[in-house]
Design an enzyme around this catalytic site. Structure first.
Site, PDB file in Angstrom:
ATOM      1  N   GLU A   1      35.823   3.101  -3.429  1.00  0.00           N
ATOM      2  CA  GLU A   1      36.422   1.838  -3.860  1.00  0.00           C
ATOM      3  C   GLU A   1      35.537   0.693  -3.352  1.00  0.00           C
ATOM      4  OE1 GLU A   1      39.040   2.253  -5.695  1.00  0.00           O
ATOM      5  OE2 GLU A   1      40.229   0.410  -5.710  1.00  0.00           O
TER       6      GLU A   1
ATOM      7  N   SER B   1      43.003   9.025 -12.350  1.00  0.00           N
ATOM      8  CA  SER B   1      43.811   7.991 -11.719  1.00  0.00           C
ATOM      9  C   SER B   1      44.783   8.691 -10.760  1.00  0.00           C
ATOM     10  CB  SER B   1      44.545   7.244 -12.823  1.00  0.00           C
ATOM     11  OG  SER B   1      45.274   6.203 -12.253  1.00  0.00           O
ATOM     12  N   LEU B   2      45.786   7.997 -10.283  1.00  0.00           N
ATOM     13  CA  LEU B   2      46.754   8.611  -9.371  1.00  0.00           C
ATOM     14  C   LEU B   2      48.168   8.425  -9.902  1.00  0.00           C
ATOM     15  CD1 LEU B   2      45.426   7.284  -5.942  1.00  0.00           C
ATOM     16  CD2 LEU B   2      45.425   9.666  -6.677  1.00  0.00           C
TER      17      LEU B   2
ATOM     18  N   GLU C   1      45.759   8.130   3.377  1.00  0.00           N
ATOM     19  CA  GLU C   1      44.715   7.089   3.367  1.00  0.00           C
ATOM     20  C   GLU C   1      45.315   5.772   2.905  1.00  0.00           C
ATOM     21  OE1 GLU C   1      41.870   8.489   0.529  1.00  0.00           O
ATOM     22  OE2 GLU C   1      41.507  10.341   1.620  1.00  0.00           O
TER      23      GLU C   1
ATOM     24  N   ALA D   1       0.833  -1.207   0.000  1.00  0.00           N
ATOM     25  CA  ALA D   1       0.000   0.000   0.000  1.00  0.00           C
ATOM     26  C   ALA D   1       0.866   1.255   0.000  1.00  0.00           C
ATOM     27  CB  ALA D   1      -0.911   0.001   1.231  1.00  0.00           C
ATOM     28  N   GLU D   2       1.971   1.174   0.752  1.00  0.00           N
ATOM     29  CA  GLU D   2       2.883   2.313   0.825  1.00  0.00           C
ATOM     30  C   GLU D   2       3.541   2.527  -0.545  1.00  0.00           C
ATOM     31  OE1 GLU D   2       3.371   4.398   3.195  1.00  0.00           O
ATOM     32  OE2 GLU D   2       5.144   5.411   2.388  1.00  0.00           O
ATOM     33  N   TYR D   3       3.890   1.416  -1.176  1.00  0.00           N
ATOM     34  CA  TYR D   3       4.488   1.481  -2.514  1.00  0.00           C
ATOM     35  C   TYR D   3       3.501   2.135  -3.490  1.00  0.00           C
ATOM     36  CZ  TYR D   3       6.529   0.006  -6.944  1.00  0.00           C
ATOM     37  OH  TYR D   3       7.070   0.001  -8.203  1.00  0.00           O
TER      38      TYR D   3
ATOM     39  N   CYS E   1      63.714 -42.058   0.406  1.00  0.00           N
ATOM     40  CA  CYS E   1      64.063 -43.392   0.907  1.00  0.00           C
ATOM     41  C   CYS E   1      63.350 -44.514   0.163  1.00  0.00           C
ATOM     42  CB  CYS E   1      63.763 -43.488   2.399  1.00  0.00           C
ATOM     43  SG  CYS E   1      62.007 -43.598   2.760  1.00  0.00           S
TER      44      CYS E   1
ATOM     45  N   LYS F   1      53.164   3.191  -3.454  1.00  0.00           N
ATOM     46  CA  LYS F   1      52.830   1.765  -3.566  1.00  0.00           C
ATOM     47  C   LYS F   1      53.703   0.892  -2.657  1.00  0.00           C
ATOM     48  CE  LYS F   1      50.490   0.382  -6.779  1.00  0.00           C
ATOM     49  NZ  LYS F   1      50.266   0.591  -8.200  1.00  0.00           N
TER      50      LYS F   1
ATOM     51  N   CYS G   1      58.530 -42.603  -1.723  1.00  0.00           N
ATOM     52  CA  CYS G   1      59.247 -41.444  -1.181  1.00  0.00           C
ATOM     53  C   CYS G   1      60.486 -41.158  -2.030  1.00  0.00           C
ATOM     54  CB  CYS G   1      59.642 -41.728   0.265  1.00  0.00           C
ATOM     55  SG  CYS G   1      60.755 -40.476   0.950  1.00  0.00           S
TER      56      CYS G   1
ATOM     57  N   TYR H   1      36.242   7.948  -0.788  1.00  0.00           N
ATOM     58  CA  TYR H   1      37.485   8.691  -0.604  1.00  0.00           C
ATOM     59  C   TYR H   1      37.591   9.995  -1.381  1.00  0.00           C
ATOM     60  CZ  TYR H   1      38.645   5.752  -4.651  1.00  0.00           C
ATOM     61  OH  TYR H   1      38.627   5.094  -5.841  1.00  0.00           O
TER      62      TYR H   1
ATOM     63  N   ARG I   1      34.656   3.261 -13.310  1.00  0.00           N
ATOM     64  CA  ARG I   1      35.508   4.346 -13.773  1.00  0.00           C
ATOM     65  C   ARG I   1      35.598   4.380 -15.300  1.00  0.00           C
ATOM     66  NH1 ARG I   1      41.005   6.512 -14.049  1.00  0.00           N
ATOM     67  NH2 ARG I   1      41.936   4.491 -14.427  1.00  0.00           N
TER      68      ARG I   1
ATOM     69  N   LYS J   1      45.434   2.704   0.338  1.00  0.00           N
ATOM     70  CA  LYS J   1      45.048   2.514  -1.061  1.00  0.00           C
ATOM     71  C   LYS J   1      44.437   1.123  -1.177  1.00  0.00           C
ATOM     72  CE  LYS J   1      46.603   3.231  -5.766  1.00  0.00           C
ATOM     73  NZ  LYS J   1      46.021   2.055  -6.385  1.00  0.00           N
TER      74      LYS J   1
ATOM     75  N   CYS K   1      63.769 -43.189   7.009  1.00  0.00           N
ATOM     76  CA  CYS K   1      63.904 -42.199   5.933  1.00  0.00           C
ATOM     77  C   CYS K   1      64.879 -41.108   6.370  1.00  0.00           C
ATOM     78  CB  CYS K   1      62.545 -41.592   5.613  1.00  0.00           C
ATOM     79  SG  CYS K   1      62.629 -40.282   4.385  1.00  0.00           S
TER      80      CYS K   1
ATOM     81  N   ASP L   1      42.666  -2.127  -2.617  1.00  0.00           N
ATOM     82  CA  ASP L   1      42.866  -2.845  -3.855  1.00  0.00           C
ATOM     83  C   ASP L   1      41.533  -3.392  -4.332  1.00  0.00           C
ATOM     84  OD1 ASP L   1      44.233  -3.787  -5.960  1.00  0.00           O
ATOM     85  OD2 ASP L   1      45.217  -5.423  -4.908  1.00  0.00           O
TER      86      ASP L   1
ATOM     87  N   LYS M   1      47.018  13.065   0.046  1.00  0.00           N
ATOM     88  CA  LYS M   1      46.253  14.106  -0.653  1.00  0.00           C
ATOM     89  C   LYS M   1      46.437  15.431   0.066  1.00  0.00           C
ATOM     90  CE  LYS M   1      42.845  10.689  -1.996  1.00  0.00           C
ATOM     91  NZ  LYS M   1      41.530  10.087  -1.736  1.00  0.00           N
TER      92      LYS M   1
ATOM     93  N   CYS N   1      55.370 -40.226   3.818  1.00  0.00           N
ATOM     94  CA  CYS N   1      56.348 -41.284   3.581  1.00  0.00           C
ATOM     95  C   CYS N   1      56.219 -42.285   4.719  1.00  0.00           C
ATOM     96  CB  CYS N   1      57.753 -40.685   3.540  1.00  0.00           C
ATOM     97  SG  CYS N   1      59.039 -41.889   3.868  1.00  0.00           S
TER      98      CYS N   1
END
Ligand code: IVH
Length: 683
Positions: free
Chosen positions: A182, A86-87, A119, A38-40, A420, A323, A417, A234, A142, A121, A441, A123, A299, A435
């Site tokens: 990121e 980019s950096l 900060e 109903a709300e929708y 031995c 890096k 083995c 960021y 990006r 970085k 051995c 990955d 930065k 072994c």
């Protein structure tokens, strides 16, 4: 006036569309609606009315024009109004100093230091998130920096409650807010995802980054929603309707105030020196962070300075990525060999063309076991990706099959083995190869002697790997007991052994005879008995004879000893050869203090540490192993990470995140002096 009304109407329409898109997603994609039907319907009727009153804003994309959630079968293109740069990268402190110098020159700064925000970085993958009137409306990758792929539906699950921003106490959400962030996967989530993929017989991912990328680029948003993705914001893109803060530092707090996730590892740093300090600190913590980082980012904090510095075609002049040494590199497999461990476990190892990875030169990587070789299908001559993260053993994560030479043959795990020639027996459903030769051995014998001589065992100074090798090969030593029968003359006869070092070794052997029962038990190399269990055995049954005669029930009554460990101890002592070696060692003069004089008064029951769980962090003036030994001899359990079950955290110099965690959980922290005090004066 009419203008203002029109602007208001547009705001209402845009907000309702964003809200309805979100609820469509909850209903059709996640199958988990947040509001009643109903709300929708009310929201939809409101939008219909608003669009009817302002036909100039009609759009075929509006939720009023569509049935259900329209799912794009391809990713449409989204132009970035503010480009996604980019950096620039730096790999050492000199480059960081030159960057700082360039910034200062550009700003014509003669004295003082530039304030940077430092900060981690992450990955993962860069995304742009657009909010209009506080509601999330669009997300894009990006791409080439000018336009990317529309991944709006896929980002909804990642955003969770942040699909609608909340005004903070300090500021209202601007009408248009574009945030750069990121998307990444935590390491524990990655491991769980791969386990689940494996169980379902589906493809696994090489690393968290690939898993995050693969998850985000799913055409079916329901698949993305089921993947454990995380997000840190960021930077800003387009902002309209309210002025953003004057510094980057405040910008991050501003975003956090709206309910957006922001990393709490971010710090302010003064000048190049402050940046380098941050780099060093993060490099130290890298392995223990819950996610992969490939460096740090600096930065310039003042936005007016950022604007004045501007950017090149590719990257801003006010930021720099510093890096870390890569944790993954490509190299070639020169050989695949099998190593036989102390207990006979046969481990395949790849001998590699040396490669610099994770800060060290790596020329060996573990291939774990027979199954792993089959899974990777690694062959001699293959080009592979090796990974070395933190202190873990380097491993081969993937084979680049496109580079495989013709005729490369599949590796066949031998039946016997390699040292031995005894038959290899398989345990654990065929995963672990062992072994069957035991101390027959030579490889196992050598490992056994190395272990016996080790620092935490009998601590025989000067008895290194090479020497053990020589002694066994020259047949001077067959079992650990033979060590104490060695003569100076025998040793001096060995290659590269000077008279002085022969005498030193004899002295070290003599010295090692005075030991503790715990060290002695550990040194024997009983399968499954590590230093801590040996300590538990020795403090509960401080008499060797009683220990040799103990039955299963007695053993199991000892803390930390379960049925499997008890069986291992029984089996070891039942072996005639082992009893003989023990008798020979005792006859040679290996001895330990009688129970009453045991360090710390024996069983540790009276100790303040008895039964407590303790964590060590930072640098203490004594060795970590020593602190651990003192604690264990007083009945404490020493663990590696802080949880609510931890009783004490002992904090040395430069403590890591464990101290923060202890503070957060309100766990009692002790400095070294307090620890020694509590442990009792005599150690
Ligand atoms: S700032 C204009 N900050 O690194 C500034 N990027 O190598 C643009 N990244 O495309 C980026 N952590 O995907 C920034 N704390 C961080 C970051 C970060 C990871 C990624 C981002 C960017 C890439 C550049």
């Amino acid at each position: 006036m009419a203008r203002a009304r029109q602007a208001d109407a547009w705001k209402t329409i845009a907000r309702l569309r964003a809200q309805l898109e979100y609820h469509n997603y909850r209903y059709y994609i996640l199958d988990d609606p947040r509001i009643a039907d109903a709300e929708y319907d009310r929201l939809l009727r409101d939008l219909e009315a608003a669009e009817a009153a302002h036909p100039e804003f009609a759009s075929p994309d509006s939720p009023t024009q569509k049935v259900g959630a329209r799912i794009d079968k391809t990713f449409s293109e989204v132009a970035h109004r503010v480009p996604m740069h980019s950096l620039a990268n730096a790999f050492d402190a000199d480059e960081v100093a030159r960057f700082d110098q360039r910034v200062r020159e550009h700003l014509e700064m003669e004295s003082g230091a530039v304030e940077y925000v430092a900060e981690v970085k992450l990955d993962g993958l860069a995304v742009s998130l657009r909010f209009e009137n506080a509601w999330f409306v669009r997300a894009a990758t990006r791409g080439d920096g000018r336009s990317g792929e529309n991944i709006t539906h896929n980002m909804r699950a990642v955003l969770g409650d942040a699909v609608c921003l909340r005004g903070s106490t300090a500021a209202a959400v601007p009408e248009v807010l574009e945030v750069r962030a990121e998307v990444f996967m935590r390491r524990d989530d990655f491991a769980r995802l791969n386990d689940a993929q494996r169980e379902r017989g589906e493809k696994t991912f090489v690393n968290p980054r690939n898993a995050a990328a693969g998850s985000l680029r799913q055409l079916d948003p329901a698949v993305t929603a089921a993947r454990p993705l995380s997000l840190y914001c960021y930077a800003l893109g387009e902002v309209a309707g309210a002025p953003p803060p004057a510094t980057h530092w405040e910008t991050l707090r501003w975003l956090k105030g709206f309910g957006l996730p922001v990393s709490d590892l971010t710090r302010q740093a003064r000048g190049a020196a402050g940046c380098i300090d941050y780099y060093e600190a993060m490099l130290q913590r890298r392995a223990e962070l819950p996610f992969d980082i490939d460096g740090v980012v600096y930065k310039v904090s003042r936005i007016d300075w950022q604007d004045s510095l501007g950017h090149t075609a590719r990257a801003p002049r006010w930021a720099l990525a510093h890096k870390f040494p890569a944790q993954e590199e490509m190299t070639r497999v020169e050989k695949i060999e099998l190593q036989v461990g102390r207990t006979g476990a046969v481990t395949p190892v790849a001998r590699l063309a040396p490669v610099f990875v994770g800060g060290v030169t790596v020329s060996n990587a573990t291939l774990h076991n027979r199954d792993e070789i089959a899974r990777l299908d690694v062959r001699v001559g293959d080009t592979v990706i090796v990974r070395r993260a933190g202190d873990v053993i380097p491993e081969v994560v993937k084979v680049d099959k496109s580079k495989r030479k013709k005729g490369a043959r599949k590796f066949v795990f031998p039946a016997t083995c390699p040292v031995c020639d005894s038959a290899i027996v398989y345990e654990d459903g065929g995963v672990i190869a062992r072994c069957g030769g035991g101390l027959f051995c030579v490889a196992q014998r050598k490992e056994n002697i190395r272990h016996f001589a080790g620092r935490a065992a009998m601590d025989i100074e000067g008895l290194g790997n090479k020497l053990v090798e020589q002694l066994v090969d020259a047949k001077l030593v067959g079992s650990v007991a033979d060590l104490y029968a060695l003569t100076e003359a025998q040793l001096a006869g060995l290659e590269r052994m000077a008279e002085k070092s022969a005498a030193n070794l004899i002295e070290a052997l003599e010295k090692s005879k005075q030991t503790t029962l715990a060290r002695f038990l550990f040194a024997l190399g009983i399968p499954l008995i590590g230093a801590a269990t040996a300590e538990a055995l020795a403090s509960s049954l401080p008499d060797l004879q009683r220990l040799l005669e103990a039955d299963e029930e007695t053993l199991q009554a000892i803390p930390d000893v379960g049925p499997v460990v008890a069986q291992s101890v029984l089996a070891f002592f039942a072996e005639a050869h082992n009893r003989e070696v023990i008798a020979q060692l005792v006859a040679a003069g290996v001895a330990w203090p009688a129970p009453a004089a045991a360090p710390g008064g024996g069983d540790g029951v009276d100790s303040l540490f008895a039964g407590k769980t303790v964590v060590l962090t930072g640098t203490l003036s004594m060795a970590r192993a020593e602190a651990k030994r003192i604690l264990q001899s007083r009945g404490a359990r020493v663990t590696g990470s802080v949880s609510k079950n931890t009783d004490y955290v002992i904090v040395g110099d430069n403590p890591g995140s464990k101290a923060d965690k202890a503070e957060e959980l309100g766990i009692e922290m002790l400095d070294e002096a307090a620890f020694i005090d509590m442990a009792g004066a005599e150690q």
